[in-house]
Design a protein around this motif. Structure first.
Motif, PDB file in Angstrom:
ATOM      1  N   ARG A  18       0.843  -1.215   0.000  1.00  0.00           N
ATOM      2  CA  ARG A  18       0.000   0.000   0.000  1.00  0.00           C
ATOM      3  C   ARG A  18       0.869   1.253   0.000  1.00  0.00           C
ATOM      4  N   GLU A  40      11.361  -6.036  -3.719  1.00  0.00           N
ATOM      5  CA  GLU A  40      10.290  -6.841  -3.107  1.00  0.00           C
ATOM      6  C   GLU A  40      10.901  -8.090  -2.476  1.00  0.00           C
ATOM      7  N   THR A 106       6.379  -0.079  11.197  1.00  0.00           N
ATOM      8  CA  THR A 106       6.017  -0.065  12.617  1.00  0.00           C
ATOM      9  C   THR A 106       6.056  -1.498  13.169  1.00  0.00           C
TER      10      THR A 106
HETATM   11  N1  LIG Z   1       5.380   5.625   9.410  1.00  0.00           N
HETATM   12  C1  LIG Z   1       4.298   5.900   8.666  1.00  0.00           C
HETATM   13  O1  LIG Z   1       3.961   7.065   8.388  1.00  0.00           O
HETATM   14  C2  LIG Z   1       3.494   4.760   8.144  1.00  0.00           C
HETATM   15  C3  LIG Z   1       3.879   3.487   8.446  1.00  0.00           C
HETATM   16  N2  LIG Z   1       3.241   2.430   7.884  1.00  0.00           N
HETATM   17  C4  LIG Z   1       3.807   1.126   8.178  1.00  0.00           C
HETATM   18  O2  LIG Z   1       4.474   0.654   7.007  1.00  0.00           O
HETATM   19  C5  LIG Z   1       4.457  -0.767   6.974  1.00  0.00           C
HETATM   20  C6  LIG Z   1       3.887  -1.236   5.634  1.00  0.00           C
HETATM   21  O3  LIG Z   1       2.545  -0.827   5.533  1.00  0.00           O
HETATM   22  P1  LIG Z   1       1.669  -1.166   4.238  1.00  0.00           P
HETATM   23  O4  LIG Z   1       2.299  -0.582   3.022  1.00  0.00           O
HETATM   24  O5  LIG Z   1       0.278  -0.826   4.574  1.00  0.00           O
HETATM   25  O6  LIG Z   1       1.832  -2.761   4.210  1.00  0.00           O
HETATM   26  P2  LIG Z   1       1.739  -3.762   2.961  1.00  0.00           P
HETATM   27  O7  LIG Z   1       1.565  -5.115   3.560  1.00  0.00           O
HETATM   28  O8  LIG Z   1       0.739  -3.257   1.973  1.00  0.00           O
HETATM   29  O9  LIG Z   1       3.192  -3.642   2.290  1.00  0.00           O
HETATM   30  C7  LIG Z   1       4.355  -4.205   2.834  1.00  0.00           C
HETATM   31  C8  LIG Z   1       5.214  -4.639   1.668  1.00  0.00           C
HETATM   32  O10 LIG Z   1       6.500  -5.030   2.166  1.00  0.00           O
HETATM   33  C9  LIG Z   1       6.892  -6.171   1.413  1.00  0.00           C
HETATM   34  N3  LIG Z   1       7.921  -6.929   2.129  1.00  0.00           N
HETATM   35  C10 LIG Z   1       7.801  -7.693   3.235  1.00  0.00           C
HETATM   36  N4  LIG Z   1       8.977  -8.281   3.530  1.00  0.00           N
HETATM   37  C11 LIG Z   1       9.863  -7.881   2.579  1.00  0.00           C
HETATM   38  C12 LIG Z   1      11.241  -8.158   2.316  1.00  0.00           C
HETATM   39  N5  LIG Z   1      11.958  -8.974   3.098  1.00  0.00           N
HETATM   40  N6  LIG Z   1      11.821  -7.553   1.246  1.00  0.00           N
HETATM   41  C13 LIG Z   1      11.125  -6.704   0.455  1.00  0.00           C
HETATM   42  N7  LIG Z   1       9.808  -6.423   0.638  1.00  0.00           N
HETATM   43  C14 LIG Z   1       9.201  -7.001   1.693  1.00  0.00           C
HETATM   44  C15 LIG Z   1       5.598  -6.978   1.231  1.00  0.00           C
HETATM   45  O11 LIG Z   1       5.720  -7.931   0.187  1.00  0.00           O
HETATM   46  C16 LIG Z   1       4.634  -5.841   0.915  1.00  0.00           C
HETATM   47  O12 LIG Z   1       4.609  -5.548  -0.474  1.00  0.00           O
HETATM   48  C17 LIG Z   1       3.658  -1.197   8.207  1.00  0.00           C
HETATM   49  O13 LIG Z   1       4.544  -1.476   9.252  1.00  0.00           O
HETATM   50  C18 LIG Z   1       2.831   0.039   8.538  1.00  0.00           C
HETATM   51  O14 LIG Z   1       2.421   0.118   9.856  1.00  0.00           O
HETATM   52  C19 LIG Z   1       2.189   2.580   7.038  1.00  0.00           C
HETATM   53  C20 LIG Z   1       1.749   3.832   6.721  1.00  0.00           C
HETATM   54  C21 LIG Z   1       2.353   5.027   7.263  1.00  0.00           C
END
Ligand SMILES: NC(=O)C1=CN([C@@H]2O[C@H](COP(=O)(O)OP(=O)(O)OC[C@H]3O[C@@H](n4cnc5c(N)ncnc54)[C@H](O)[C@@H]3O)[C@@H](O)[C@H]2O)C=CC1
Ligand SMILES: O=C(O)C1=N[C@H](C(=O)O)C[C@H](O)C1
Length: 272
Positions: A18, A40, A106
């Motif tokens: 996302r 990825e 997070t």
């Molecule tokens: N600090 C901020 O402002 C924000 C933080 N977040 C955090 O960001 C993180 C991701 O959120 P989303 O995008 O919603 O999750 P998501 O699940 O949509 O995306 C995570 C991505 O990371 C990839 N991934 C996982 N392990 C990996 C690896 N070893 N190598 C490469 N890619 C890998 C997954 O395949 C996935 O495409 C969460 O921890 C969320 O809480 C989300 C929005 C704002």
């Protein structure tokens, strides 16, 4: 790497996620940064494909890879919204490549944070549980209100997120809790009350409570409640668009280009 364009080259990790896709769109539209890599996890269906095509659009000339170090070696910054284990690995690799590492992930535990701190001896790391201007300003306001009120005012933090979120309390809720604890002059670890269920007993005076709602497509909502006898103050932030987090992360990646190695947060970036 020789390139006629001298804007910082950026790699996005978790590029199909996302936040990953939001970041890709933002960077491709920016004249202040270039997208030079997309990472990825091994085995992901997008590996080896052009990123633009994988996202359902025109080719962008960036092939999705699971070779993070090779991608980071071409970059001035890595923007990382993935998962704790991946982020720790990326922190070491970004430091090796001397690239600024912007961490939005997070759910990081003490063991992860210690490894990130070690990597920050060699490179700039900017980490925040929320990259938006509004939430970071809210942490300042929360600290100020907590400082002005005594423990007759119970502090409760309520957050809501989409059904896919895997960690609780949210990184933002913990940032707000830390800010409240700082204002009150206490350590959050000694006063954190999360996950009430069953016969919990009455609330402990001075505790900071956390509650998490998960459902639908909620982007992110946070209330900091100060509740006393006869009155209540509610400070609220509502995110309606993930672009606010992506804009903050890109700003951090650019800001980090001029900093010395170390660990920073969005308060530093925004100068709040
Ligand atoms: N600090 C901020 O402002 C924000 C933080 N977040 C955090 O960001 C993180 C991701 O959120 P989303 O995008 O919603 O999750 P998501 O699940 O949509 O995306 C995570 C991505 O990371 C990839 N991934 C996982 N392990 C990996 C690896 N070893 N190598 C490469 N890619 C890998 C997954 O395949 C996935 O495409 C969460 O921890 C969320 O809480 C989300 C929005 C704002
Ligand atoms: O997972 C999310 O979506 C979000 N995560 C961050 C958090 O844990 O606070 C930031 C934002 O609330 C969205």
């Amino acid at each position: 790497m020789s390139d006629t364009n001298d804007t910082p080259g950026i790699v996005v990790t978790g590029t199909s996620g996302r936040m990953g896709q939001m970041l890709v769109r933002l960077i491709l539209a920016s004249d202040r940064a270039r997208l030079v890599g997309a990472v990825e996890r091994p085995g992901h269906a997008w590996i080896g494909r052009d990123l633009g095509e994988a996202m359902g659009g025109a080719p962008v000339g960036v092939t999705v890879t699971d070779d993070a170090l090779a991608a980071f070696a071409r970059a001035q910054a890595v923007i990382d919204f993935t998962a704790p284990a991946a982020t720790v690995e990326f922190a070491a690799l970004a430091a090796q490549a001397r690239a600024v590492h912007v961490i939005g992930t997070t759910g990081l535990e003490a063991e992860h944070l210690a490894k990130i701190k070690a990597a920050s001896r060699h490179a700039v790391i900017v980490r925040a549980g929320n990259m938006s201007l509004g939430v970071n300003l809210l942490t300042r306001i929360t600290r100020q209100v907590a400082q002005a009120l005594d423990a007759d005012w119970d502090i409760e933090i309520v957050e809501a997120h989409h059904r896919m979120k895997v960690d609780a309390p949210s990184g933002t809720a913990l940032m707000l809790g830390e800010a409240a604890a700082e204002g009150r002059g206490i350590a959050l670890a000694d006063h954190r009350d999360s996950g009430r269920d069953g016969i919990t007993g009455a609330r402990e005076r001075g505790d900071i409570g956390f509650s998490a709602i998960r459902g639908g497509d909620v982007v992110g909502e946070h209330d900091v409640i100060f509740a006393a006898d006869g009155e209540r103050i509610v400070l609220r932030h509502i995110a309606t668009d993930r672009a606010i987090f992506a804009r903050g992360a890109l700003r951090a990646a650019l800001w980090g280009q001029d900093q010395k190695p170390g660990e920073y947060d969005m308060i530093d970036v925004l100068g709040l």
